[in-house]
Design an enzyme around this catalytic site. Sequence first.
Site, PDB file in Angstrom:
ATOM      1  CB  ILE A 178      -0.918   0.000   1.248  1.00 51.10           C
ATOM      2  CG1 ILE A 178      -1.818  -1.240   1.261  1.00 51.10           C
ATOM      3  CG2 ILE A 178      -1.728   1.279   1.339  1.00 51.10           C
ATOM      4  CD1 ILE A 178      -2.771  -1.365   0.095  1.00 51.10           C
ATOM      5  CG  ASP A 179       1.025   3.626  -3.572  1.00 50.18           C
ATOM      6  OD1 ASP A 179      -0.094   4.053  -3.211  1.00 50.18           O
ATOM      7  OD2 ASP A 179       1.293   3.385  -4.767  1.00 50.18           O
ATOM      8  CB  SER A 180       2.127   8.000  -0.299  1.00 53.17           C
ATOM      9  OG  SER A 180       2.578   8.181  -1.631  1.00 53.17           O
TER      10      SER A 180
END
Length: 81
Positions: free
Chosen positions: A39-41
């Site tokens: 899960i990225d920004s």
Amino acid sequence: MSTAVTQEQVEQVVVESLKTFGADPEQIRPEASFEALDIDSLDLAELSQIVHEQFGVELKGSDVAEVKTVEDAVRLIASRL
């Protein structure tokens, strides 16, 4: 009838959101890090929007930067309700 939101409801929204972002449902646990779930920004920014729409809770970028695990996110959101 009470309209209070429970921590379980918050957790359900967070988990369902993570699934839509492509996280492996079998890997989503309270202690799972967002990094381990890939899960990225941008996903976290979208999660902030979902939380705002669902619960009226506003999360700032600095709040999201401190959140490292699924449990961190659920606790932060629940604490703002």
